[in-house]
Design a protein around this motif. Structure first.
Motif, short mmCIF file in Angstrom:
data_model
loop_
_atom_site.label_atom_id
_atom_site.label_comp_id
_atom_site.label_asym_id
_atom_site.label_seq_id
_atom_site.Cartn_x
_atom_site.Cartn_y
_atom_site.Cartn_z
N ASP A 1 34.37 38.63 38.42
CA ASP A 1 35.50 39.09 39.22
C ASP A 1 35.49 40.60 39.38
N ASP A 2 35.24 41.31 38.29
CA ASP A 2 35.22 42.78 38.34
C ASP A 2 34.14 43.30 39.28
N ALA A 3 33.08 42.50 39.43
CA ALA A 3 31.97 42.91 40.30
C ALA A 3 32.12 42.36 41.71
N GLY A 4 33.25 41.69 41.98
CA GLY A 4 33.47 41.12 43.30
C GLY A 4 32.63 39.89 43.58
N ARG A 5 32.22 39.21 42.51
CA ARG A 5 31.34 38.05 42.67
C ARG A 5 32.03 36.72 42.40
N LEU A 6 33.35 36.76 42.17
CA LEU A 6 34.13 35.54 41.98
C LEU A 6 35.05 35.35 43.17
N LYS A 7 34.90 34.23 43.86
CA LYS A 7 35.69 33.94 45.05
C LYS A 7 36.55 32.72 44.79
N ILE A 8 37.88 32.88 44.90
CA ILE A 8 38.81 31.78 44.70
C ILE A 8 39.42 31.40 46.04
N ILE A 9 39.22 30.15 46.43
CA ILE A 9 39.67 29.67 47.74
C ILE A 9 40.65 28.53 47.55
N THR A 10 41.86 28.70 48.09
CA THR A 10 42.90 27.68 48.02
C THR A 10 43.16 27.14 49.42
N VAL A 11 43.02 25.82 49.57
CA VAL A 11 43.21 25.18 50.87
C VAL A 11 44.24 24.08 50.74
N PRO A 12 45.42 24.23 51.34
CA PRO A 12 46.43 23.17 51.29
C PRO A 12 46.09 22.02 52.23
N GLY A 13 46.72 20.87 51.98
CA GLY A 13 46.61 19.75 52.90
C GLY A 13 45.35 18.92 52.79
N VAL A 14 44.59 19.09 51.70
CA VAL A 14 43.35 18.33 51.55
C VAL A 14 43.45 17.44 50.31
N ASP A 15 43.34 16.14 50.52
CA ASP A 15 43.33 15.18 49.42
C ASP A 15 41.98 15.22 48.71
N HIS A 16 41.99 14.86 47.43
CA HIS A 16 40.77 14.96 46.63
C HIS A 16 39.60 14.20 47.26
N PHE A 17 39.89 13.06 47.85
CA PHE A 17 38.81 12.23 48.38
C PHE A 17 38.36 12.64 49.78
N MET A 18 38.86 13.80 50.23
CA MET A 18 38.48 14.29 51.56
C MET A 18 37.73 15.62 51.53
N TRP A 19 37.68 16.28 50.39
CA TRP A 19 37.01 17.58 50.33
C TRP A 19 35.59 17.51 50.86
N HIS A 20 34.85 16.50 50.44
CA HIS A 20 33.44 16.38 50.80
C HIS A 20 33.22 15.67 52.13
#
Length: 285
Positions: free
Chosen positions: A251-270
């Motif tokens: 994170d300190d090196a800018g190499r950790l990316k956290i992405i939050t996406v609403p409205g997606v059920d677990h069985f639909m991510w892929h």
């Protein structure tokens, strides 16, 4: 002139097809390689020439085998592939496969994985009825620890990352997997586990509040239950503050990316093309 133009086109096509690193995919629990076919096809369509390796190991019920055993077997396959591509590869895991992918990075710190994408994986553990009853329909949430925190329970993948917030003493006493891979309990491999993470170019953690399976959903981003059943986000947990596995370093090196996406059920991510196009493909250079 025609030959020169043709040569120019061929050379540019070769440059395009050789510019993308290979991608290794790991499926989720109780599924198989077929569940990653859409992601594989989309990568091949949008990034022509990309070699995509979609593991078929531990499909169906065999996905319930011990996590260390699965990591050793699939990890050996991944290392064999990386030896063919010294320039590096990318790794993407979905659901349990995301946690398994991260374990492989730590168990095989000699890897040359550049970017690791965790797609809705229980990175901080799992504690929830919706997930539990998918695999063990008759097991009560509050008593599940009696099975999972036992020798028998530790032979199952679910038991390996079951993180009961009400029985943390038993979790650390009996769990042979998650507290070690998270360096909550020090071992003779703790430094290797951290090295396998800090050498990444990027770690991308994708999850969302409407997942309905990963519980709490913040576990997909290393958040988890704290006191009074409230969720503590990653940056306020010891695993980050004490840099136990290198997340703060990334994170300190800018190499950790956290992405939050609403409205997606677990069985639909892929199975969601927009997820692939917007949040996966940009990290598969």
């Amino acid at each position: 002139m025609k030959f020169t133009l043709l040569s120019y086109i061929v050379i540019n096509l070769l440059i395009v097809t050789q510019s993308y690193k290979p991608v290794f995919l790991i499926h989720g629990i109780m599924t198989g390689s077929v569940c990653m076919d859409l992601i594989k096809a989309r990568i091949e369509e949008k990034h022509p020439g990309t070699m995509v390796f979609n593991t078929d190991r531990f499909g169906g019920w065999s996905s319930l085998e011990n996590m260390w055993y699965q990591a050793q077997q699939i990890g050996s396959d991944l290392i064999n592939i990386t030896q063919l591509y010294p320039e590096g590869i990318h790794l993407l895991g979905y659901s349990q496969g995301a946690l398994l992918s991260r374990t492989i990075l730590q168990a095989f710190p000699e890897h040359n994985v550049k970017n690791f994408i965790s797609l809705s994986g229980p990175q901080a553990g799992q504690y929830g009825t919706d997930f539990l009853h998918l695999i063990f329909p008759d097991l009560a949430l509050k008593s599940a620890f009696e099975l999972f925190y036992s020798r028998v329970g530790q032979h199952t993948s679910v038991g390996n990352y079951w993180n009961d917030p009400y029985h943390q003493t038993l979790y650390k006493e009996y769990s042979q997997y998650l507290p070690y891979v998270n360096n909550e309990i020090k071992s003779n491999r703790s430094e290797e586990f951290k090295k396998g993470i800090t050498k990444l170019n990027k770690m991308i953690l994708i999850g969302g509040p409407d997942d309905n399976v990963i519980t709490p959903w913040e576990s997909s981003q290393f958040g988890y239950y704290g006191e009074n059943n409230t969720v503590v986000n990653l940056i306020d947990r010891d695993i980050y503050k004490n840099d136990l596995i290198g997340l703060k370093t990334l994170d300190d090196a800018g190499r950790l990316k956290i992405i939050t996406v609403p409205g997606v059920d677990h069985f639909m991510w892929h199975l969601n093309i927009s997820i692939v196009d917007n949040f996966i493909l940009p990290y598969l250079d």
